[in-house]
Design an enzyme around this catalytic site. Structure first.
Site, PDB file in Angstrom:
ATOM      1  N   SER A  49      -6.267  -2.407   1.104  1.00 13.29           N
ATOM      2  CA  SER A  49      -6.549  -1.893  -0.232  1.00 13.29           C
ATOM      3  C   SER A  49      -6.937  -3.012  -1.203  1.00 13.29           C
ATOM      4  CB  SER A  49      -5.338  -1.121  -0.796  1.00 13.29           C
ATOM      5  OG  SER A  49      -5.144   0.065  -0.071  1.00 13.29           O
ATOM      6  N   GLY A  56      -7.872   4.992   4.078  1.00 14.53           N
ATOM      7  CA  GLY A  56      -7.427   5.994   3.121  1.00 14.53           C
ATOM      8  C   GLY A  56      -7.851   7.385   3.557  1.00 14.53           C
ATOM      9  N   ASP A  96     -16.316  -1.936   8.028  1.00 17.77           N
ATOM     10  CA  ASP A  96     -16.973  -2.333   6.784  1.00 17.77           C
ATOM     11  C   ASP A  96     -17.861  -3.554   7.003  1.00 17.77           C
ATOM     12  OD1 ASP A  96     -15.323  -0.369   5.798  1.00 17.77           O
ATOM     13  OD2 ASP A  96     -13.945  -1.743   4.794  1.00 17.77           O
ATOM     14  N   GLU A 113       0.818  -1.219   0.000  1.00 18.67           N
ATOM     15  CA  GLU A 113       0.000   0.000   0.000  1.00 18.67           C
ATOM     16  C   GLU A 113       0.852   1.270   0.000  1.00 18.67           C
ATOM     17  OE1 GLU A 113      -3.923  -0.127   2.119  1.00 18.67           O
ATOM     18  OE2 GLU A 113      -2.878  -1.662   3.290  1.00 18.67           O
ATOM     19  N   ARG A 141     -12.613   2.954  10.163  1.00 18.22           N
ATOM     20  CA  ARG A 141     -13.693   2.600   9.231  1.00 18.22           C
ATOM     21  C   ARG A 141     -14.043   1.132   9.435  1.00 18.22           C
ATOM     22  NH1 ARG A 141     -11.579   2.433   3.978  1.00 18.22           N
ATOM     23  NH2 ARG A 141     -12.055   0.207   3.888  1.00 18.22           N
ATOM     24  N   TYR A 145      -9.567   2.251  -6.611  1.00 15.54           N
ATOM     25  CA  TYR A 145      -8.807   3.460  -6.891  1.00 15.54           C
ATOM     26  C   TYR A 145      -8.950   3.954  -8.335  1.00 15.54           C
ATOM     27  CZ  TYR A 145      -6.892   2.404  -2.364  1.00 15.54           C
ATOM     28  OH  TYR A 145      -6.781   2.143  -1.018  1.00 15.54           O
ATOM     29  N   ASN A 150     -10.645  -0.941   9.578  1.00 23.53           N
ATOM     30  CA  ASN A 150      -9.443  -0.212   9.155  1.00 23.53           C
ATOM     31  C   ASN A 150      -9.156   0.895  10.164  1.00 23.53           C
ATOM     32  OD1 ASN A 150      -8.781  -1.023   6.079  1.00 23.53           O
ATOM     33  ND2 ASN A 150     -10.976  -1.104   6.446  1.00 23.53           N
ATOM     34  N   GLU A 162     -14.399  -6.066   7.683  1.00 22.70           N
ATOM     35  CA  GLU A 162     -13.106  -5.754   8.290  1.00 22.70           C
ATOM     36  C   GLU A 162     -13.153  -4.403   8.957  1.00 22.70           C
ATOM     37  OE1 GLU A 162     -10.502  -5.964   4.892  1.00 22.70           O
ATOM     38  OE2 GLU A 162     -10.586  -3.792   4.628  1.00 22.70           O
TER      39      GLU A 162
END
Length: 313
Positions: free
Chosen positions: A153, A281, A263, A15, A261, A223, A277, A275
């Site tokens: 990612s 990002g 998910d 990443e 974050r 992305y 995070n 998951e």
């Protein structure tokens, strides 16, 4: 006098480029807000650079960090988000934005996250943990998702819909980690929640985000701009409450700090955790800043809040 803030980007993992983008955006926004920003980069070989200068050794990098009031470790993935940089800051005696060592390590480990979720009653996809020693005995019987235990990612993630696709998927995942998670495919809407932990113990949950994509939400889709991100997600009040409660429960069970974050897949039976995070990002166009912007908290104000919560300035 303005607070002196170190922003670390790059990192020794897949990443690296994403982390560079996050760090550059964070540093630019904090500089515009009047902070004295020190930019540090970890190269792919593990070397450190201060600003645009020549490589320096770790001791020099730590000395620079110790001149700062707070650190923003904007490095996603292993050797960064997994608690590594939090540990470095703890040893150096420098305050930092985000989760500590324990939360970073647990959240990066998708298998450990699943175990914690199960313990507090949050559903996850049925799955098995494979190592190089056990992978040969695994037999494909139905569609599964193969992913490294500790990567981000969507790197190394593959949807396996036939037995012929299993070996290449495992090879790609094992190239990034020595443990691989194989999970059943979950049918549901992809809904992300962003949780902000404040020093007084309160939790703020931003408006939810739904990812609408044809197929797997992989690195290219994530992305390349092909995904349709909808904020807020169209949810009923019971759905929203179930998701928000589960997100906060995971934030607290892992011991997260700052912003994380969380998910989910929203299924007919309720939320299924995907998951967590702890350093998602963080450009202005990334998911978490977009979610908080929808709540009226702009990108510069969100960053200022995160720094002020640590420094108490």
């Amino acid at each position: 006098m303005s607070a002196r803030v170190a922003v670390i980007g790059g990192g020794q993992n897949c990443e690296h480029e994403v982390s560079l983008a996050s760090a550059a955006a964070v540093a630019d926004a904090l500089a515009t807000a009047g902070y004295a920003v020190v930019r540090l980069t970890i190269d792919t070989d593990g070397g450190w650079r201060i600003g645009s200068g020549c490589p320096v050794d770790l001791a020099d990098a730590v000395r620079e960090l110790r001149t700062c009031d707070v650190v923003v470790p904007a490095v996603h993935g292993p050797r960064g988000e997994d608690g590594t940089l939090a540990a470095l800051c703890d040893v150096a005696g420098v305050r930092y934005v985000g989760s500590g060592v324990r939360a970073g390590a647990l959240a990066m480990d998708k298998w450990a996250t699943k175990l914690i979720a199960a313990d507090i009653g949050i559903a996850t996809a049925p799955g098995v943990l494979l190592t190089a020693a056990t992978a040969a005995a695994y037999r494909w019987t139905h569609p599964v998702v193969v992913k490294p235990v500790a990567a981000g990612s969507s790197q190394g993630v593959a949807l396996v819909t036939s037995p012929d696709d299993l070996a290449p998927a495992l090879d790609a995942a094992f190239a990034l980690d020595d443990r691989v998670l194989v999970e059943d495919v979950v049918t549901g809407r992809e809904i992300d929640l962003a949780v902000l932990g404040r020093p007084d113990g309160s939790r703020e949950v931003a408006p939810s985000l739904e990812i609408v994509v044809d197929g797997l939400f992989d690195y290219t889709t994530k992305y390349g701009g092909a995904a349709d991100l909808r904020i807020p997600a169209a949810l009923t009040d019971p759905e929203r409450k179930a998701l928000e409660d589960a997100a906060v429960a995971m934030f607290d069970a892992l011991g997260c700090g700052g912003v994380a974050r969380v998910d989910f897949f929203l299924t007919a039976e309720g939320p299924v955790l995907n998951e967590v995070n702890t350093m998602p990002g963080f450009t202005e166009q990334s998911q978490v800043p977009k979610m908080f912007a929808a709540a009226g908290l702009s990108y510069p104000r969100l960053l200022d809040l995160l720094v002020r919560d640590v420094t108490r300035f």
